[in-house]
Scaffold this motif. Sequence first.
Motif, mmCIF file in Angstrom:
data_model
loop_
_atom_site.group_PDB
_atom_site.id
_atom_site.type_symbol
_atom_site.label_atom_id
_atom_site.label_comp_id
_atom_site.label_asym_id
_atom_site.label_seq_id
_atom_site.Cartn_x
_atom_site.Cartn_y
_atom_site.Cartn_z
ATOM 1 N N MET B 29 0.832 -1.197 0.000
ATOM 2 C CA MET B 29 0.000 0.000 0.000
ATOM 3 C C MET B 29 0.872 1.255 0.000
ATOM 4 O O MET B 29 0.602 2.225 -0.711
ATOM 5 N N LYS B 30 1.931 1.214 0.782
ATOM 6 C CA LYS B 30 2.861 2.345 0.823
ATOM 7 C C LYS B 30 3.535 2.533 -0.542
ATOM 8 O O LYS B 30 3.635 3.644 -1.046
ATOM 9 N N LEU B 31 3.956 1.400 -1.132
ATOM 10 C CA LEU B 31 4.646 1.488 -2.435
ATOM 11 C C LEU B 31 3.716 2.055 -3.504
ATOM 12 O O LEU B 31 4.137 2.857 -4.346
ATOM 13 N N ILE B 32 2.461 1.620 -3.488
ATOM 14 C CA ILE B 32 1.497 2.151 -4.465
ATOM 15 C C ILE B 32 1.364 3.665 -4.274
ATOM 16 O O ILE B 32 1.395 4.437 -5.239
ATOM 17 N N GLY B 33 1.240 4.072 -3.000
ATOM 18 C CA GLY B 33 1.093 5.501 -2.711
ATOM 19 C C GLY B 33 2.288 6.304 -3.182
ATOM 20 O O GLY B 33 2.145 7.374 -3.787
ATOM 21 N N GLU B 34 3.469 5.764 -2.939
ATOM 22 C CA GLU B 34 4.682 6.474 -3.375
ATOM 23 C C GLU B 34 4.751 6.534 -4.901
ATOM 24 O O GLU B 34 5.129 7.562 -5.468
ATOM 25 N N ALA B 35 4.360 5.443 -5.537
ATOM 26 C CA ALA B 35 4.378 5.425 -7.007
ATOM 27 C C ALA B 35 3.409 6.469 -7.566
ATOM 28 O O ALA B 35 3.739 7.207 -8.503
ATOM 29 N N GLU B 38 4.955 9.915 -6.991
ATOM 30 C CA GLU B 38 6.130 10.197 -7.843
ATOM 31 C C GLU B 38 5.725 10.383 -9.304
ATOM 32 O O GLU B 38 6.373 11.113 -10.045
ATOM 33 N N LEU B 39 4.649 9.728 -9.704
ATOM 34 C CA LEU B 39 4.163 9.907 -11.080
ATOM 35 C C LEU B 39 3.196 11.094 -11.167
ATOM 36 O O LEU B 39 2.703 11.426 -12.249
ATOM 37 N N ASN B 40 2.912 11.699 -10.007
ATOM 38 C CA ASN B 40 2.015 12.861 -9.935
ATOM 39 C C ASN B 40 0.611 12.553 -10.476
ATOM 40 O O ASN B 40 0.040 13.314 -11.243
#
Lengths: 359, 249
Positions: B29-35, B38-40
């Motif tokens: 879930m954290k990785l999805i959020g960061e992705a 980062e992709l805005n």
Amino acid sequence: MARVFMKGTEAIAEAAVRAGCRFFAGYPITPQNEVPEYMSRRLPEVGGVFVQGESEVASVNMVYGAASAGTRAMTSSSSPGISLKSEGISYCAAARIPMVYANFARGGPGVGSIQPAQMDYLQATKASGNGGFRMPVLAPATVQEAVDLTVLAFDWADRDRTPVLLLADGVIGTMMEPVQLPEAKTDEEVAAIKESKKSWACIGHPLDYAHRAWIQPGNWSTLVMQQVNEEAAAMYKSWQKEAKVEEYKTEDAEIILTAYGICGRIAKSAVNLLRAEGIKAGLVRPITVFPFPYAAYDRIDYSKVKAILDVEMSIPALFVEDVDAAVKGRAPIETCLCSGGNIMSREAVIKAAKKVVEG
Amino acid sequence: MNKIYTRTKTIQEDKVSGFCPGCMHSTVMKLIGEALEELNVVDKASCVLGIGCCGLQMDYMAYDNTTAPHGRACAVATGIKRTNPDSLVFTYQGDGDFASIGLAESMSAANRGENITVIFINNGIYGMTGGQLAPTTLIGMKASTAPKGRIAEEHGYPMHMCEILNQLTAPYYLERTSCNNPANVAKTKNAIKKAFQNQLDGKGFSMVEIVTGCPTNWGMDPLKSLEFIEEKMLPEFPLGVIRDRSKEA
């Protein structure tokens, strides 16, 4: 607008497009295949999307997706396929997703027969899926009424964020009649409808918890869930005043025929012939079978009525359960039934009515 | 001092995760959020959650989400994406959801080349319902409905969804990753970003299968479950890019 000669299935599909439907997903099943076929060529013409789902289950969930993202969306099927859609319908009801679906009912249970029947009445009006939800169920008796009710279905669905069922049958779907189609919504009007749902549509919102779209067919909190149930129940109750019914020559009637959908139309024809023979017959035809028009049965002058004759294409009789609840014992209820895909004959209705009146 | 790492804003600050200790749903879930950040594209995100522990995060995520009936996430995502091509639509599904009850919806969406992204969590077991046999349960692995362990003659073999979908022509990108060590977590994030970018570029169906653990239902402590992933799960579910059409001439 000029009248056109159309088959019921295609008229409903065209009415949906004109009402602003821009997404349809469906799966083949007789006798409603003309709906997905029509939509597959018609929707792209107006910038809409048609998808043939891999099943009824997938199709109704595609509609759940499109409608939860703000688009007027529809699916259709026939009895066994409607059972498969019940999962998705329940989710739409729970998540308050406006969508429309049509059942061109055929004989049952099981795979039953591919010919017309009215054997899905209880499923349509009492339990179209798990969890005790209700929804407007509209039962047309003519192709014209099917067209008009399709437009109403989309408006009602959007107004209350609810699924709406168009409960047709194989006769309404497959017969051709002259119809007057509604004015088509313009591209601007269709866009405005979608725009009006933007605040809750699951399409992406600026990062802000208060403004995220959160379309959930359930809740982890039992207290919240009960509140959701209570709000829905209040809405279902409020629909009662919107019940629609046709009451035909009931004032002086000694026998009241009651039927919905195609049987309502056949019964109306029987009323005219019985009257020509001097028998004072009348008709109560619910147009919305949920909400059920109980008040129409209260308006009957039971001092004149020998019996109520329930006419339906279902064995066992199912519609009669609502009729019984509406009549409340004020007159005996007789039945005139057929099933298995056999279409009700006017002669059988007349014969049954005479038997009641003449004893 | 420069701040080089901060909590993703896509997870609500005031919420405490209800995931079990050692569960990797919170990691993914954290990785999805960061992705997404980062992709805005956070403001375009439309997440379709599967049924089961997947759905626990509905209360924590700060972006748009809905929940599909069990297994139907790819069908729901199809409806959203087809009518809203500018949204970034992704499903988040477990192995029971994606590979068992939803197999028809999963395969068919992949076969149509729907321009959606699937985040598929493979932990070899049904989590929320209490450890029943999953389509991805390993041979010999015990489950609450397979008390003697998975027996090939009775239950068949673990299903390899990346390889199965690789038989189809339409999918654009299929990668299997894990979150059992920091290097694999980093690879998983890159894979998610790539799968999202593919969708933004209109490339079609992308899936990241993430091999994770379920200490609670595996009956292990979190550290032991990391070893189990390394020693048992990954030999059965080898990591790597299974399909990447961008690399094809």
